[in-house]
Write an enzyme that holds these catalytic residues in place. Structure first.
Site, PDB file in Angstrom:
ATOM      1  N   HIS A  47      -4.062  -7.945   2.571  1.00  0.00           N
ATOM      2  CA  HIS A  47      -3.926  -9.397   2.746  1.00  0.00           C
ATOM      3  C   HIS A  47      -4.277 -10.027   1.408  1.00  0.00           C
ATOM      4  O   HIS A  47      -5.416  -9.937   0.966  1.00  0.00           O
ATOM      5  CB  HIS A  47      -4.857  -9.876   3.857  1.00  0.00           C
ATOM      6  CG  HIS A  47      -4.508  -9.302   5.192  1.00  0.00           C
ATOM      7  ND1 HIS A  47      -3.549  -9.860   6.008  1.00  0.00           N
ATOM      8  CD2 HIS A  47      -4.936  -8.183   5.826  1.00  0.00           C
ATOM      9  CE1 HIS A  47      -3.417  -9.121   7.104  1.00  0.00           C
ATOM     10  NE2 HIS A  47      -4.249  -8.094   7.020  1.00  0.00           N
ATOM     11  N   ARG A  49      -3.540 -13.316   0.653  1.00  0.00           N
ATOM     12  CA  ARG A  49      -3.931 -14.729   0.866  1.00  0.00           C
ATOM     13  C   ARG A  49      -3.179 -15.730   0.011  1.00  0.00           C
ATOM     14  O   ARG A  49      -3.646 -16.869  -0.135  1.00  0.00           O
ATOM     15  CB  ARG A  49      -5.439 -14.917   0.615  1.00  0.00           C
ATOM     16  CG  ARG A  49      -6.347 -13.906   1.266  1.00  0.00           C
ATOM     17  CD  ARG A  49      -6.237 -13.933   2.755  1.00  0.00           C
ATOM     18  NE  ARG A  49      -7.325 -13.180   3.401  1.00  0.00           N
ATOM     19  CZ  ARG A  49      -7.217 -12.650   4.601  1.00  0.00           C
ATOM     20  NH1 ARG A  49      -6.099 -12.765   5.306  1.00  0.00           N
ATOM     21  NH2 ARG A  49      -8.235 -12.008   5.132  1.00  0.00           N
ATOM     22  N   ASN A  79       0.658 -12.948   6.681  1.00  0.00           N
ATOM     23  CA  ASN A  79      -0.149 -14.019   7.301  1.00  0.00           C
ATOM     24  C   ASN A  79      -0.797 -14.934   6.261  1.00  0.00           C
ATOM     25  O   ASN A  79      -2.004 -15.115   6.218  1.00  0.00           O
ATOM     26  CB  ASN A  79      -1.193 -13.455   8.289  1.00  0.00           C
ATOM     27  CG  ASN A  79      -2.259 -12.590   7.633  1.00  0.00           C
ATOM     28  OD1 ASN A  79      -2.085 -12.092   6.533  1.00  0.00           O
ATOM     29  ND2 ASN A  79      -3.379 -12.415   8.325  1.00  0.00           N
ATOM     30  N   ASP A 136       1.318  -8.820  11.395  1.00  0.00           N
ATOM     31  CA  ASP A 136      -0.075  -8.365  11.359  1.00  0.00           C
ATOM     32  C   ASP A 136      -1.092  -9.508  11.325  1.00  0.00           C
ATOM     33  O   ASP A 136      -0.916 -10.513  10.650  1.00  0.00           O
ATOM     34  CB  ASP A 136      -0.336  -7.467  10.152  1.00  0.00           C
ATOM     35  CG  ASP A 136      -1.777  -6.985  10.144  1.00  0.00           C
ATOM     36  OD1 ASP A 136      -2.117  -6.189  11.021  1.00  0.00           O
ATOM     37  OD2 ASP A 136      -2.561  -7.459   9.301  1.00  0.00           O
ATOM     38  N   HIS A 199      -3.474   0.055  11.359  1.00  0.00           N
ATOM     39  CA  HIS A 199      -4.909   0.244  11.621  1.00  0.00           C
ATOM     40  C   HIS A 199      -5.246   0.816  13.007  1.00  0.00           C
ATOM     41  O   HIS A 199      -5.937   0.191  13.810  1.00  0.00           O
ATOM     42  CB  HIS A 199      -5.725  -1.023  11.341  1.00  0.00           C
ATOM     43  CG  HIS A 199      -5.191  -2.332  11.854  1.00  0.00           C
ATOM     44  ND1 HIS A 199      -4.792  -2.525  13.147  1.00  0.00           N
ATOM     45  CD2 HIS A 199      -5.015  -3.520  11.222  1.00  0.00           C
ATOM     46  CE1 HIS A 199      -4.399  -3.773  13.298  1.00  0.00           C
ATOM     47  NE2 HIS A 199      -4.508  -4.403  12.150  1.00  0.00           N
ATOM     48  N   ASP A 272      -6.188  -2.309   4.777  1.00  0.00           N
ATOM     49  CA  ASP A 272      -6.327  -3.596   5.474  1.00  0.00           C
ATOM     50  C   ASP A 272      -7.253  -4.524   4.669  1.00  0.00           C
ATOM     51  O   ASP A 272      -8.072  -5.255   5.241  1.00  0.00           O
ATOM     52  CB  ASP A 272      -6.839  -3.417   6.906  1.00  0.00           C
ATOM     53  CG  ASP A 272      -6.639  -4.668   7.764  1.00  0.00           C
ATOM     54  OD1 ASP A 272      -6.026  -5.642   7.286  1.00  0.00           O
ATOM     55  OD2 ASP A 272      -7.110  -4.656   8.925  1.00  0.00           O
TER      56      ASP A 272
HETATM   57  O1  DOR Z   1      -9.880  -7.808  10.238  1.00  0.00           O
HETATM   58  C1  DOR Z   1      -8.750  -8.227  10.067  1.00  0.00           C
HETATM   59  N1  DOR Z   1      -8.487  -9.178   9.154  1.00  0.00           N
HETATM   60  N2  DOR Z   1      -7.773  -7.745  10.827  1.00  0.00           N
HETATM   61  C2  DOR Z   1      -6.529  -8.272  10.812  1.00  0.00           C
HETATM   62  O2  DOR Z   1      -5.699  -7.784  11.513  1.00  0.00           O
HETATM   63  C3  DOR Z   1      -6.227  -9.442   9.965  1.00  0.00           C
HETATM   64  C4  DOR Z   1      -7.144  -9.495   8.830  1.00  0.00           C
HETATM   65  C5  DOR Z   1      -7.122 -10.824   8.100  1.00  0.00           C
HETATM   66  O3  DOR Z   1      -6.028 -11.344   7.813  1.00  0.00           O
HETATM   67  O4  DOR Z   1      -8.195 -11.312   7.766  1.00  0.00           O
END
Ligand code: DOR
Length: 380
Positions: A47, A49, A79, A136, A199, A272
């Site tokens: 991720h 961001r 996301n 996800d 995951h 992840d």
């Molecule tokens: O712990 C997590 N954080 N699991 C996820 O599936 C999303 C992720 C996030 O975007 O912070």
């Protein structure tokens, strides 16, 4: 650059010390006694961001962090804000990533806004350069939508990655098992579709995936370093710092994941990487920083080197159809260090390994034939 006395990690494990020429014009030759040269690791699940949450991470900070962690190629989830659900967004991200020190690929959303209702345009997203589709972080699709999503992904030639959790059932093992069962059922009904379970965290999921693979279903799976290394018991003391989705599980679940990795039922290790700013984390946000602790945590599992190669180098690239382009990492397997999150290059300092002594450190990272990170080792 000539590396002397280095051991090389390959499909059959580690070779004996040898001298090797690495294509990196201008980089100085070095004695690499005691070091391991591995093709750069590819992280299928990060991720970053960006756009939307610069206090947590940006493409630039994430790429730098990945290079320090030994990843020469990372795959960013959708996301973000806005969600990556339109082709022009994928094109813009790819254009921005061209100037980064490591390679970056992008996953596009399966459903608009990750809301589980309206499918994105899989073919257009593939043409724009997306390497896979995933919602996800969310999993709101019902069985019918999932089947339609697999059909669309198959038409586009992309794998569908699922965050295996039926949200209304919570985040317990039964919720994950129900989501895996549903996705495998959908997969069986859609010719040419490819499913990848993200995951995986429980023995029950492993058993379902093993059975599906034996039946010949085109399913692959990943596990994270934290689910492979930690259990719920160890993070109780962390309070909100220990929050992650899926949650850390039992010792039995962790053992099942390790065994599945050895068998190849779990294909890949993926971090992840989920950076958060300190305020969000203290308020309960799920997720851990992943990049800069992954290599020593994974090496500490005691897996055979050929398994590591398969899970961190080979299978992740096969799953998203990416080749390797002059990507190497040099690892000092004996270097010990204590995790101090404030030294991370990532903006996300949220690690469950804070204060732990880890063994194994990235000395150098090369990508596209360039040295993109070189660490001055204290004891060298
Ligand atoms: O712990 C997590 N954080 N699991 C996820 O599936 C999303 C992720 C996030 O975007 O912070």
């Amino acid at each position: 650059m000539r590396l002397q006395n280095v051991r090389v990690m390959g499909p059959t494990g580690l070779s004996l010390p040898t001298s090797i020429e690495v294509d990196a014009p201008g980089a100085v030759d070095r004695d690499a006694s005691g070091l391991i040269l591995s093709p750069g690791w590819l992280d299928l699940h990060a991720h970053l961001r960006d756009p939307g949450f610069p206090a947590k991470e940006t493409l630039q900070s994430g790429a730098t962090s990945a290079a320090f962690g030994g990843f020469t190629h990372v795959v960013a989830m959708a996301n973000t804000d806005p969600v990556t659900d339109r082709p022009e967004q994928v094109r813009a991200l790819i254009a921005r990533a061209a100037g980064l020190p490591i390679r970056m690929s992008f996953v596009a959303a399966v459903t608009m806004g990750l809301e589980g209702q309206t499918l994105t345009d899989a073919v257009a997203l593939q043409r724009a350069g997306a390497v896979a589709l995933s919602d996800d972080g969310r999993h709101l699709m019902d069985l019918v939508t999932l089947r339609r999503a697999l059909t669309a992904a198959a038409e586009a030639g992309l794998p569908l990655l699922i965050h295996a959790q039926i949200e209304r059932l919570g985040d317990g093992p039964e919720s994950e098992a129900a989501a895996v069962t549903q996705a495998l059922e959908a997969l069986a009904a859609v010719p040419r579709a490819r499913l990848h379970v993200q995951h995986v965290s429980t023995r029950a999921s492993v058993d379902l995936i093993r059975t599906a693979k034996r039946q010949g279903l085109p399913v692959t799976a990943e596990a994270t370093p934290h689910h492979l290394a930690l259990t719920a018991a160890e993070v109780v003391a962390l309070g909100p710092q220990g929050n992650v989705n899926p949650p850390l599980r039992s010792v039995d679940d962790r053992e099942a994941l390790r065994q599945a990795l050895v068998e190849g039922v779990i294909d890949a290790i993926a971090t992840d990487h989920a950076p958060h700013d300190s305020g969000a984390k203290a308020a309960g946000a799920n997720g851990f920083h992943g990049f800069e602790t992954a290599v020593p945590v994974v090496m500490g599992l005691g897996l055979e080197d050929r398994v590591l190669y398969r899970a961190c180098v080979e299978r992740p690239r096969e799953i998203i159809g990416q080749s390797i382009d002059e990507e190497w990492i040099l690892i000092d397997p004996a270097a010990e260090w204590i995790v101090d999150a404030s030294s991370f290059k990532s903006r996300g300092k949220n690690t469950p390994f804070s204060g732990r002594r880890l063994r194994g450190r990235i000395v150098m990272t090369l990508c596209r034939g360039q040295v993109v990170m070189e660490r001055v080792m204290q004891h060298a």
